[in-house]
Design a protein around this motif. Structure first.
Motif, PDB file in Angstrom:
ATOM      1  N   GLU A 149       0.915  -1.159  -0.107  1.00 28.52           N
ATOM      2  CA  GLU A 149       0.028   0.100   0.289  1.00 28.52           C
ATOM      3  C   GLU A 149       0.997   1.252  -0.060  1.00 28.52           C
ATOM      4  N   VAL A 150       0.564   2.137  -0.940  1.00 28.18           N
ATOM      5  CA  VAL A 150       1.317   3.521  -1.014  1.00 28.18           C
ATOM      6  C   VAL A 150       0.496   4.544  -0.667  1.00 28.18           C
ATOM      7  N   VAL A 151       0.820   5.385   0.399  1.00 31.36           N
ATOM      8  CA  VAL A 151       0.224   6.139   0.894  1.00 31.36           C
ATOM      9  C   VAL A 151       0.835   7.528   0.315  1.00 31.36           C
ATOM     10  N   THR A 152       0.076   8.411  -0.332  1.00 33.61           N
ATOM     11  CA  THR A 152       0.613   9.397  -1.038  1.00 33.61           C
ATOM     12  C   THR A 152       0.001  11.006  -0.296  1.00 33.61           C
ATOM     13  N   LEU A 153       1.172  11.559   0.141  1.00 35.49           N
ATOM     14  CA  LEU A 153       0.546  13.017   0.583  1.00 35.49           C
ATOM     15  C   LEU A 153       0.902  14.129  -0.530  1.00 35.49           C
ATOM     16  N   ASP A 154       0.180  14.880  -0.713  1.00 38.45           N
ATOM     17  CA  ASP A 154       0.385  15.980  -1.772  1.00 38.45           C
ATOM     18  C   ASP A 154       1.082  17.371  -1.238  1.00 38.45           C
ATOM     19  N   ASP A 155       2.385  17.416  -1.512  1.00 29.85           N
ATOM     20  CA  ASP A 155       3.152  18.492  -1.208  1.00 29.85           C
ATOM     21  C   ASP A 155       2.925  19.945  -1.928  1.00 29.85           C
ATOM     22  N   LYS A 156       2.350  19.536  -3.114  1.00 32.82           N
ATOM     23  CA  LYS A 156       2.153  20.820  -3.954  1.00 32.82           C
ATOM     24  C   LYS A 156       3.451  21.359  -4.531  1.00 32.82           C
ATOM     25  N   PHE A 157       4.394  20.506  -4.582  1.00 32.85           N
ATOM     26  CA  PHE A 157       5.659  20.652  -5.238  1.00 32.85           C
ATOM     27  C   PHE A 157       6.402  21.944  -4.166  1.00 32.85           C
ATOM     28  N   ASP A 158       5.975  21.868  -2.934  1.00 32.91           N
ATOM     29  CA  ASP A 158       6.566  22.915  -2.004  1.00 32.91           C
ATOM     30  C   ASP A 158       7.557  22.076  -1.094  1.00 32.91           C
ATOM     31  N   PRO A 159       8.836  22.603  -1.095  1.00 32.85           N
ATOM     32  CA  PRO A 159       9.884  21.623  -0.097  1.00 32.85           C
ATOM     33  C   PRO A 159       9.372  21.812   1.436  1.00 32.85           C
ATOM     34  N   LYS A 160       8.704  22.705   1.822  1.00 31.62           N
ATOM     35  CA  LYS A 160       8.188  22.670   3.397  1.00 31.62           C
ATOM     36  C   LYS A 160       7.329  21.755   3.289  1.00 31.62           C
ATOM     37  N   LEU A 161       6.291  21.564   2.592  1.00 34.55           N
ATOM     38  CA  LEU A 161       5.196  20.771   2.730  1.00 34.55           C
ATOM     39  C   LEU A 161       5.726  19.256   2.556  1.00 34.55           C
ATOM     40  N   THR A 162       6.952  19.267   1.740  1.00 40.02           N
ATOM     41  CA  THR A 162       7.531  17.750   1.714  1.00 40.02           C
ATOM     42  C   THR A 162       8.079  17.375   2.876  1.00 40.02           C
ATOM     43  N   LEU A 163       8.981  18.267   3.637  1.00 37.40           N
ATOM     44  CA  LEU A 163       9.368  17.816   4.949  1.00 37.40           C
ATOM     45  C   LEU A 163       8.068  17.735   6.141  1.00 37.40           C
ATOM     46  N   GLU A 164       7.151  18.368   5.967  1.00 36.27           N
ATOM     47  CA  GLU A 164       6.139  18.135   6.675  1.00 36.27           C
ATOM     48  C   GLU A 164       5.263  16.801   6.563  1.00 36.27           C
ATOM     49  N   ASN A 165       5.159  16.418   5.181  1.00 36.34           N
ATOM     50  CA  ASN A 165       4.399  14.964   5.016  1.00 36.34           C
ATOM     51  C   ASN A 165       5.375  14.203   5.241  1.00 36.34           C
ATOM     52  N   THR A 166       6.721  14.092   4.926  1.00 36.81           N
ATOM     53  CA  THR A 166       7.597  13.194   5.415  1.00 36.81           C
ATOM     54  C   THR A 166       7.557  12.766   6.786  1.00 36.81           C
ATOM     55  N   ARG A 167       7.469  13.946   7.642  1.00 34.44           N
ATOM     56  CA  ARG A 167       7.582  13.636   9.031  1.00 34.44           C
ATOM     57  C   ARG A 167       6.112  12.879   9.465  1.00 34.44           C
ATOM     58  N   THR A 168       5.157  13.180   8.973  1.00 34.28           N
ATOM     59  CA  THR A 168       3.791  12.370   8.990  1.00 34.28           C
ATOM     60  C   THR A 168       3.858  11.038   8.683  1.00 34.28           C
ATOM     61  N   LEU A 169       4.696  10.694   7.315  1.00 33.15           N
ATOM     62  CA  LEU A 169       4.370   9.345   7.065  1.00 33.15           C
ATOM     63  C   LEU A 169       5.651   8.694   7.696  1.00 33.15           C
ATOM     64  N   ILE A 170       6.543   9.056   8.135  1.00 34.66           N
ATOM     65  CA  ILE A 170       7.496   8.302   9.133  1.00 34.66           C
ATOM     66  C   ILE A 170       7.130   8.229  10.512  1.00 34.66           C
ATOM     67  N   GLU A 171       6.675   9.002  11.139  1.00 32.96           N
ATOM     68  CA  GLU A 171       6.374   9.131  12.457  1.00 32.96           C
ATOM     69  C   GLU A 171       4.953   8.670  12.979  1.00 32.96           C
ATOM     70  N   ASP A 172       3.989   9.305  11.995  1.00 36.36           N
ATOM     71  CA  ASP A 172       2.694   8.766  12.432  1.00 36.36           C
ATOM     72  C   ASP A 172       2.148   7.570  11.690  1.00 36.36           C
ATOM     73  N   LYS A 173       2.637   7.345  10.382  1.00 37.02           N
ATOM     74  CA  LYS A 173       2.108   6.430   9.572  1.00 37.02           C
ATOM     75  C   LYS A 173       3.008   5.150   9.643  1.00 37.02           C
ATOM     76  N   GLY A 174       4.250   5.352   9.961  1.00 34.54           N
ATOM     77  CA  GLY A 174       5.057   4.310  10.422  1.00 34.54           C
ATOM     78  C   GLY A 174       5.295   3.344   8.985  1.00 34.54           C
ATOM     79  N   VAL A 175       5.624   4.221   7.959  1.00 33.39           N
ATOM     80  CA  VAL A 175       5.973   3.374   6.634  1.00 33.39           C
ATOM     81  C   VAL A 175       7.397   2.634   6.657  1.00 33.39           C
ATOM     82  N   LEU A 176       7.515   1.756   5.822  1.00 33.77           N
ATOM     83  CA  LEU A 176       8.624   1.018   5.792  1.00 33.77           C
ATOM     84  C   LEU A 176       9.677   1.852   4.933  1.00 33.77           C
ATOM     85  N   ALA A 177       9.190   2.614   4.004  1.00 30.31           N
ATOM     86  CA  ALA A 177      10.220   3.081   3.321  1.00 30.31           C
ATOM     87  C   ALA A 177       9.330   4.465   2.401  1.00 30.31           C
TER      88      ALA A 177
END
Length: 380
Positions: free
Chosen positions: A77-105
């Motif tokens: 399952e791939v969980v995709t978060l839209d960062d709108k091509f904004d590096p600040k949102l990329t960082l925020e999304n990545t934190r959510t994916l790693i720390e809250d969603k617990g993704v493998l990769a």
């Protein structure tokens, strides 16, 4: 910030995909989606057209894998978060994916500043990132422990383009680039290309990433009367820039990089698309001599779609991700996946050979040039 899981898309298409492959829908019962992979990418924003196509290419392969029961009995399952091509949102999304969603990769981020900005998070949590859609040299040298590149560096693309232009006798070559890490990296490659061919840049112009404005740049470029312009930027900005150059009377060859190798880019250019050269980092989407392309074409046609270069990139990236998950075993974690990826040595993707090691996370070294033809397709 928008959240979009691929899981419901996968489930909806599994039966159809299984039938298209000649499989019984009951022959490979689905396990619960247990292999969670995260992606922060510009589903909207200036890179959206290419993002959509690359995601579709990856989905073609993941659909097939899940239709056959997944990897070691577990679906992906791939969980995709839209960062709108904004590096600040990329960082925020990545934190959510790693720390809250617990993704493998993490999978297929897009953008140089976006990817560089999440490196500390990846290292902090030991999360591998597979197939970033950027060819920044800073992600290759020095080796980044948690970055597993697949595409060749941008610098290789630019150098190949300049060498080709020089071979054709084109010497008056200028550069227009976005003013960010991506633009600076590709410009460094251009300077190396000029030096290798005993040339100098006719001019170097840069534009703002967030608010590109070509009203002053276009007349200056026209005044230099270039034979060719290398245009380094993303999606909508490059489209606007090319149109501005043509409107100003610039008639030279336009060259851009593989990050714009999508049908959406061609469509957005409209009448200005014909003759634009786009570098490529994967084989042609019509090259049946590559088994991986033949496989991708078959799966795309089963869904009534035509393969594009961006789809090829997504498809190949998904193959690498799946092989890493397979080698990580029935109980994968981030550490096991990292070790599994580094075990890929001379791995045949279908006519393309990829190798990783602890000292090399570059992936492929393929680079080629294409030109947009009258039919709007990439020709080589």
């Amino acid at each position: 910030m928008k959240t979009k899981s691929w899981n419901h898309l996968l489930r909806r298409q599994l039966v159809g995909a299984a039938l298209a492959l000649g499989l019984s829908a009951l022959a490979a019962p689905l396990a619960q989606a247990q292999l969670l992979v995260g992606q922060s990418v510009g589903v909207t924003g200036s890179a959206a057209a290419t993002v959509k196509e690359s995601m579709l290419g990856a989905q073609l392969y993941l659909d097939q894998v899940n239709a056959r029961g997944g990897v070691n009995g577990q679906t992906i399952e791939v969980v995709t978060l839209d960062d709108k091509f904004d590096p600040k949102l990329t960082l925020e999304n990545t934190r959510t994916l790693i720390e809250d969603k617990g993704v493998l990769a993490l999978f297929m981020t897009r953008g140089t500043p976006h990817t560089l900005g999440i490196l500390p998070l990846l290292d902090q949590h030991g999360v591998p990132l597979v197939g970033p859609s950027t060819g920044a040299m800073a992600l290759h040298e020095p080796v980044r422990r948690n970055i597993f590149n697949i595409r060749a560096p941008y610098q290789r693309e630019v150098q190949k383009a300049i060498a080709h232009l020089s071979l054709l006798g084109v010497q008056r070559i200028g550069v227009v680039h976005v003013d960010d890490g991506f633009g600076e990296d590709a410009l460094a490659g251009a300077q190396k290309g000029f030096a290798a061919n005993r040339l100098q840049a006719l001019f170097v112009e840069k534009f703002d990433r967030a608010k590109p404005d070509f009203s002053a740049i276009a007349p200056r470029v026209r005044a230099q009367e270039p034979q060719a312009v290398i245009f380094i930027g993303t999606g909508a900005a490059v489209v606007d820039g090319i149109k501005a150059l043509r409107a100003a009377g610039v008639g030279g060859q336009i060259v851009t990089l593989s990050n714009n190798a999508s049908g959406g880019f061609v469509q957005a250019l409209g009448d200005q698309a014909r003759g634009v050269v786009v570098s490529q980092v994967f084989p042609s989407e019509r090259s049946l001599s590559y088994a991986v392309i033949k496989e991708a074409i078959g799966l795309a046609r089963a869904q009534g779609k035509d393969l594009t270069p961006a789809m090829v990139e997504g498809f190949v990236n998904a193959k690498v991700l799946v092989e890493g998950l397979r080698r990580a075993g029935p109980k994968p974690d981030r550490s096991r996946l990292h070790a599994a990826l580094e075990s890929l040595s001379r791995y045949d993707l279908g006519g393309l050979e990829l190798s990783y090691s602890s000292a090399d996370h570059t992936g492929l070294d393929f680079a080629d040039l294409s030109i947009i033809g009258m039919d709007g397709r990439f020709q080589r």
